[in-house]
Design a protein around this motif. Sequence first.
Motif, mmCIF file in Angstrom:
data_model
loop_
_atom_site.group_PDB
_atom_site.id
_atom_site.type_symbol
_atom_site.label_atom_id
_atom_site.label_comp_id
_atom_site.label_asym_id
_atom_site.label_seq_id
_atom_site.Cartn_x
_atom_site.Cartn_y
_atom_site.Cartn_z
ATOM 1 N N LEU A 22 49.632 44.939 28.731
ATOM 2 C CA LEU A 22 49.169 43.614 29.115
ATOM 3 C C LEU A 22 49.569 42.601 28.058
ATOM 4 O O LEU A 22 49.517 42.891 26.864
ATOM 5 C CB LEU A 22 47.637 43.632 29.249
ATOM 6 C CG LEU A 22 46.915 42.345 29.638
ATOM 7 C CD1 LEU A 22 47.287 41.925 31.055
ATOM 8 C CD2 LEU A 22 45.403 42.540 29.521
ATOM 9 N N THR A 23 49.961 41.413 28.486
ATOM 10 C CA THR A 23 50.266 40.315 27.579
ATOM 11 C C THR A 23 49.378 39.126 27.927
ATOM 12 O O THR A 23 49.308 38.705 29.087
ATOM 13 C CB THR A 23 51.747 39.895 27.686
ATOM 14 O OG1 THR A 23 52.571 41.000 27.332
ATOM 15 C CG2 THR A 23 52.046 38.727 26.747
ATOM 16 N N LEU A 24 48.684 38.595 26.926
ATOM 17 C CA LEU A 24 47.823 37.434 27.101
ATOM 18 C C LEU A 24 48.344 36.293 26.236
ATOM 19 O O LEU A 24 48.457 36.439 25.020
ATOM 20 C CB LEU A 24 46.380 37.759 26.703
ATOM 21 C CG LEU A 24 45.693 38.913 27.439
ATOM 22 C CD1 LEU A 24 44.311 39.163 26.837
ATOM 23 C CD2 LEU A 24 45.582 38.634 28.926
ATOM 24 N N GLU A 25 48.639 35.169 26.859
ATOM 25 C CA GLU A 25 49.062 33.978 26.141
ATOM 26 C C GLU A 25 47.991 32.903 26.308
ATOM 27 O O GLU A 25 46.871 33.207 26.699
ATOM 28 C CB GLU A 25 50.426 33.538 26.660
ATOM 29 C CG GLU A 25 51.504 34.606 26.448
ATOM 30 C CD GLU A 25 52.858 34.199 26.975
ATOM 31 O OE1 GLU A 25 52.898 33.478 27.999
ATOM 32 O OE2 GLU A 25 53.862 34.582 26.366
ATOM 33 N N LYS A 26 48.301 31.664 26.022
ATOM 34 C CA LYS A 26 47.313 30.605 26.195
ATOM 35 C C LYS A 26 46.969 30.456 27.674
ATOM 36 O O LYS A 26 47.824 30.594 28.541
ATOM 37 C CB LYS A 26 47.846 29.286 25.640
ATOM 38 C CG LYS A 26 47.866 29.232 24.121
ATOM 39 C CD LYS A 26 48.346 27.886 23.620
ATOM 40 C CE LYS A 26 48.355 27.851 22.095
ATOM 41 N NZ LYS A 26 48.849 26.563 21.567
ATOM 42 N N GLY A 27 45.688 30.168 27.931
ATOM 43 C CA GLY A 27 45.225 30.044 29.298
ATOM 44 C C GLY A 27 43.977 30.871 29.503
ATOM 45 O O GLY A 27 43.466 31.513 28.571
ATOM 46 N N CYS A 28 43.485 30.890 30.717
ATOM 47 C CA CYS A 28 42.242 31.591 31.041
ATOM 48 C C CYS A 28 42.529 32.718 32.027
ATOM 49 O O CYS A 28 43.094 32.502 33.095
ATOM 50 C CB CYS A 28 41.227 30.617 31.627
ATOM 51 S SG CYS A 28 39.592 31.346 31.881
ATOM 52 N N TYR A 29 42.110 33.925 31.648
ATOM 53 C CA TYR A 29 42.340 35.125 32.443
ATOM 54 C C TYR A 29 41.004 35.659 32.942
ATOM 55 O O TYR A 29 40.046 35.777 32.176
ATOM 56 C CB TYR A 29 43.029 36.204 31.612
ATOM 57 C CG TYR A 29 44.384 35.809 31.083
ATOM 58 C CD1 TYR A 29 45.552 36.260 31.689
ATOM 59 C CD2 TYR A 29 44.499 34.985 29.969
ATOM 60 C CE1 TYR A 29 46.802 35.899 31.211
ATOM 61 C CE2 TYR A 29 45.747 34.616 29.474
ATOM 62 C CZ TYR A 29 46.888 35.072 30.098
ATOM 63 O OH TYR A 29 48.123 34.704 29.604
ATOM 64 N N GLY A 30 40.966 36.029 34.205
ATOM 65 C CA GLY A 30 39.787 36.661 34.768
ATOM 66 C C GLY A 30 40.005 38.156 34.878
ATOM 67 O O GLY A 30 41.055 38.601 35.345
ATOM 68 N N LEU A 31 39.027 38.929 34.418
ATOM 69 C CA LEU A 31 39.111 40.386 34.456
ATOM 70 C C LEU A 31 38.087 40.907 35.459
ATOM 71 O O LEU A 31 36.883 40.789 35.255
ATOM 72 C CB LEU A 31 38.846 40.960 33.065
ATOM 73 C CG LEU A 31 38.978 42.473 32.878
ATOM 74 C CD1 LEU A 31 40.386 42.954 33.223
ATOM 75 C CD2 LEU A 31 38.620 42.858 31.443
ATOM 76 N N LEU A 32 38.584 41.448 36.563
ATOM 77 C CA LEU A 32 37.730 41.933 37.634
ATOM 78 C C LEU A 32 37.899 43.432 37.813
ATOM 79 O O LEU A 32 38.968 43.986 37.555
ATOM 80 C CB LEU A 32 38.089 41.245 38.959
ATOM 81 C CG LEU A 32 37.637 39.811 39.190
ATOM 82 C CD1 LEU A 32 38.223 39.289 40.490
ATOM 83 C CD2 LEU A 32 36.121 39.713 39.210
ATOM 84 N N GLY A 33 36.848 44.063 38.293
ATOM 85 C CA GLY A 33 36.915 45.493 38.590
ATOM 86 C C GLY A 33 35.523 46.037 38.805
ATOM 87 O O GLY A 33 34.539 45.483 38.301
ATOM 88 N N SER A 176 35.462 38.576 31.611
ATOM 89 C CA SER A 176 35.154 39.707 32.469
ATOM 90 C C SER A 176 33.894 39.370 33.255
ATOM 91 O O SER A 176 32.879 38.988 32.675
ATOM 92 C CB SER A 176 34.927 40.969 31.625
ATOM 93 O OG SER A 176 34.493 42.037 32.441
ATOM 94 N N SER A 177 33.963 39.487 34.566
ATOM 95 C CA SER A 177 32.819 39.112 35.393
ATOM 96 C C SER A 177 32.848 39.861 36.718
ATOM 97 O O SER A 177 33.912 40.206 37.229
ATOM 98 C CB SER A 177 32.825 37.602 35.661
ATOM 99 O OG SER A 177 31.739 37.230 36.489
ATOM 100 N N HIS A 178 31.662 40.136 37.257
ATOM 101 C CA HIS A 178 31.585 40.684 38.609
ATOM 102 C C HIS A 178 31.380 39.577 39.630
ATOM 103 O O HIS A 178 31.330 39.832 40.827
ATOM 104 C CB HIS A 178 30.425 41.692 38.702
ATOM 105 C CG HIS A 178 29.064 41.048 38.628
ATOM 106 N ND1 HIS A 178 28.512 40.620 37.433
ATOM 107 C CD2 HIS A 178 28.171 40.737 39.593
ATOM 108 C CE1 HIS A 178 27.319 40.098 37.678
ATOM 109 N NE2 HIS A 178 27.093 40.154 38.976
ATOM 110 N N ILE A 179 31.271 38.323 39.146
ATOM 111 C CA ILE A 179 31.075 37.176 40.028
ATOM 112 C C ILE A 179 32.446 36.580 40.348
ATOM 113 O O ILE A 179 33.030 35.859 39.540
ATOM 114 C CB ILE A 179 30.145 36.118 39.393
ATOM 115 C CG1 ILE A 179 28.808 36.760 39.022
ATOM 116 C CG2 ILE A 179 29.938 34.941 40.347
ATOM 117 C CD1 ILE A 179 27.880 35.861 38.238
ATOM 118 N N VAL A 180 32.963 36.899 41.512
ATOM 119 C CA VAL A 180 34.321 36.514 41.871
ATOM 120 C C VAL A 180 34.499 35.007 41.845
ATOM 121 O O VAL A 180 35.537 34.493 41.407
ATOM 122 C CB VAL A 180 34.686 37.080 43.264
ATOM 123 C CG1 VAL A 180 36.057 36.585 43.715
ATOM 124 C CG2 VAL A 180 34.671 38.609 43.226
ATOM 125 N N SER A 181 33.483 34.256 42.276
ATOM 126 C CA SER A 181 33.604 32.793 42.336
ATOM 127 C C SER A 181 33.805 32.190 40.952
ATOM 128 O O SER A 181 34.513 31.190 40.798
ATOM 129 C CB SER A 181 32.372 32.175 43.002
ATOM 130 O OG SER A 181 31.195 32.467 42.265
#
Length: 221
Positions: A22-33, A176-181
Motif C-alpha cells: 500500500l502507498t499513502l500520499e497526501k489526502g484522506c483515505y478511508g479504511l473499510l472492512g 478506519s471506520s465501520h460507518i460507511v457514510s
Amino acid sequence: MIELAHVTKKYGKKTVLDDVSLTLEKGCYGLLGPNGAGKTTLIQSTLGIIRINKGSIQRKKDKDVGYLPQKLTFFEEATVNEMLYYFTTVKKIEKKDREIEIERVLKKVNLLEKKDERIKKLSGGMKQRMGIAQAILGDPQLIMLDEPTVGLDPEERKRFKELIVNMKEEKTVLISSHIVSDIEEICDRVIIMNQGKIIQDRALEKMELEKYYLETVNNIN
C-alpha cells in the motif's frame, strides 16, 4: 509518503495481514472492512506499535504522527488541560508552545469551555473528542484515526468531518471506520480489507460506496 511492501503479520498460525502492499500520499483515505479484517493491525503495524513478520514499511519519524486508537484511556482525575499537557510532553512539543497548541486543538473539537473540567466528569462523546484533540496536537503530517466518530452526536460528527476536510490537502489522513457514510463524505480514496488482504484501493469519485462495499466483501466471503 508511507509505503508498505508485502507486509505479513501472524499471531501463531493465524495470518492477520497477508502480503499487504500500500502507498499513502497526501489526502484522506478511508479504511473499510468487517470485524477481523485486519484494519487495526494494519494501522498499528504502520505506526510501529506491533512488529511485522515479513515485508517492509517506510514512513516519517514518530513526531510527525497523530494516532487515535479504538480505546484510549486517560487519567480520570486529571483535567482536560492537564491531560493534553501530558500529551504535549510525550510528543516533545516545545514548552513555550504547549498552552497555545492545547487551546488550538480544543477549539477544533469544541471543548475549550471544558478545559478545566476533570476527565471523569466528561461524557463518552467528549472523551472521544479529547482523543481526536490529542491526535492532532503538534500539527502532525500523518494522522491515523481508528473509529474516530464512535460516540459523537450528529453535530460533532459534522464538526469532525469539517476538521478533516480542512486539513487533508496538506496531510496524510487514514480513517478506519465501520460507518460507511463517514468515509464517503470525507475521504478521497477507499481501501477495503477482508481476511487480512486489501481487496480494493480506489478513488471514491461517483461511487455508491455502501452498495459497492457490501457487494465487494460478500463476493470474497
